[in-house]
Design a protein around this motif. Sequence first.
Motif, short mmCIF file in Angstrom:
data_model
loop_
_atom_site.label_atom_id
_atom_site.label_comp_id
_atom_site.label_asym_id
_atom_site.label_seq_id
_atom_site.Cartn_x
_atom_site.Cartn_y
_atom_site.Cartn_z
N ARG A 139 0.84 -1.21 0.00
CA ARG A 139 0.00 0.00 0.00
C ARG A 139 0.87 1.26 0.00
O ARG A 139 0.57 2.23 -0.69
CB ARG A 139 -0.96 -0.02 1.19
CG ARG A 139 -1.98 1.10 1.13
CD ARG A 139 -3.01 1.06 2.24
NE ARG A 139 -2.37 1.10 3.54
CZ ARG A 139 -2.54 0.16 4.47
NH1 ARG A 139 -3.32 -0.86 4.25
NH2 ARG A 139 -1.93 0.26 5.64
N ARG A 140 1.99 1.25 0.75
CA ARG A 140 2.88 2.41 0.75
C ARG A 140 3.50 2.64 -0.62
O ARG A 140 3.66 3.78 -1.05
CB ARG A 140 3.98 2.24 1.81
CG ARG A 140 3.49 2.39 3.22
CD ARG A 140 4.61 2.57 4.24
NE ARG A 140 5.74 1.67 4.07
CZ ARG A 140 5.85 0.48 4.65
NH1 ARG A 140 4.88 0.03 5.43
NH2 ARG A 140 6.92 -0.25 4.46
N HIS A 141 3.84 1.57 -1.34
CA HIS A 141 4.38 1.72 -2.70
C HIS A 141 3.34 2.34 -3.63
O HIS A 141 3.69 3.17 -4.48
CB HIS A 141 4.85 0.37 -3.24
CG HIS A 141 6.22 -0.02 -2.79
ND1 HIS A 141 6.50 -0.44 -1.51
CD2 HIS A 141 7.40 -0.06 -3.45
CE1 HIS A 141 7.78 -0.71 -1.41
NE2 HIS A 141 8.35 -0.49 -2.57
N TYR A 169 11.51 6.38 -3.65
CA TYR A 169 11.76 6.27 -2.21
C TYR A 169 10.41 6.02 -1.55
O TYR A 169 9.46 6.76 -1.76
CB TYR A 169 12.38 7.56 -1.66
CG TYR A 169 12.30 7.64 -0.16
CD1 TYR A 169 13.13 6.84 0.63
CD2 TYR A 169 11.39 8.48 0.46
CE1 TYR A 169 13.04 6.88 2.01
CE2 TYR A 169 11.30 8.52 1.85
CZ TYR A 169 12.12 7.72 2.61
OH TYR A 169 12.03 7.76 3.97
N VAL A 170 10.33 4.98 -0.75
CA VAL A 170 9.09 4.65 -0.06
C VAL A 170 9.40 4.64 1.43
O VAL A 170 10.16 3.78 1.91
CB VAL A 170 8.54 3.27 -0.51
CG1 VAL A 170 7.26 2.94 0.23
CG2 VAL A 170 8.31 3.27 -2.01
N PRO A 171 8.84 5.59 2.18
CA PRO A 171 9.13 5.64 3.61
C PRO A 171 8.57 4.43 4.36
O PRO A 171 7.63 3.78 3.90
CB PRO A 171 8.45 6.93 4.08
CG PRO A 171 7.45 7.25 3.05
CD PRO A 171 7.93 6.65 1.76
N GLU A 172 9.16 4.14 5.50
CA GLU A 172 8.71 3.02 6.33
C GLU A 172 7.38 3.31 7.02
O GLU A 172 6.68 2.41 7.43
CB GLU A 172 9.77 2.69 7.39
CG GLU A 172 11.04 2.11 6.80
CD GLU A 172 10.83 0.73 6.22
OE1 GLU A 172 10.10 -0.08 6.80
OE2 GLU A 172 11.41 0.47 5.14
N ASP A 173 7.06 4.59 7.17
CA ASP A 173 5.86 4.98 7.90
C ASP A 173 4.85 5.58 6.93
O ASP A 173 5.13 6.57 6.24
CB ASP A 173 6.23 6.01 8.98
CG ASP A 173 5.08 6.37 9.88
OD1 ASP A 173 3.99 5.75 9.76
OD2 ASP A 173 5.26 7.26 10.72
N GLU A 174 3.67 5.01 6.88
CA GLU A 174 2.63 5.50 5.97
C GLU A 174 2.19 6.91 6.33
O GLU A 174 1.77 7.68 5.47
CB GLU A 174 1.43 4.54 6.00
CG GLU A 174 0.45 4.79 4.88
CD GLU A 174 -0.53 3.64 4.71
OE1 GLU A 174 -1.56 3.87 4.06
OE2 GLU A 174 -0.29 2.54 5.22
#
Length: 151
Positions: free
Chosen positions: A98-100, A132-137
């Motif tokens: 979902r973050r991607h 870049y995809v952060p670890e936190d949504e």
Amino acid sequence: MVEVGGRGGGPPPPPPPPPPPPPPPPPPPPPAGPREPRQRVGHAWGPFQVAPVSSHGVQIGWGGTCKKHLDDFDYASACCKKQILFGKIHPLDYDECRRHVKAWLLAGVEIDPTWPEARADHLRINPRTDLYVPEDEAELDAQLASLNLDP
């Protein structure tokens, strides 16, 4: 009595009985009734849509719809859509996937919608490798909020 040709005399054996007839064909399927309307499963994320992707009732990934870009040669109904599956070779878990999708949607904001190939450029972005995809949504949600985009 003398046999002629060395074979026993008498009439030839009767022919074998004919094979039984084939079974009748199966009955036709019942007429299709009205289909259940498809349920909307996505939810709005700012001006975008984020939705689970399912196959045979099992969620296999996430998808995003942008609706901000059209190429000059596209139909008016064509919009940016991307599905990211959990995958087997380089698997993503539920939240990573979902973050991607959200990172891909935000990447499209930087593409000028008046560019003749804006949609194609957005679709070319590979959300598994190019972003870049952060670890936190929550970081993605904050980025979206800071953009003040119209729904």
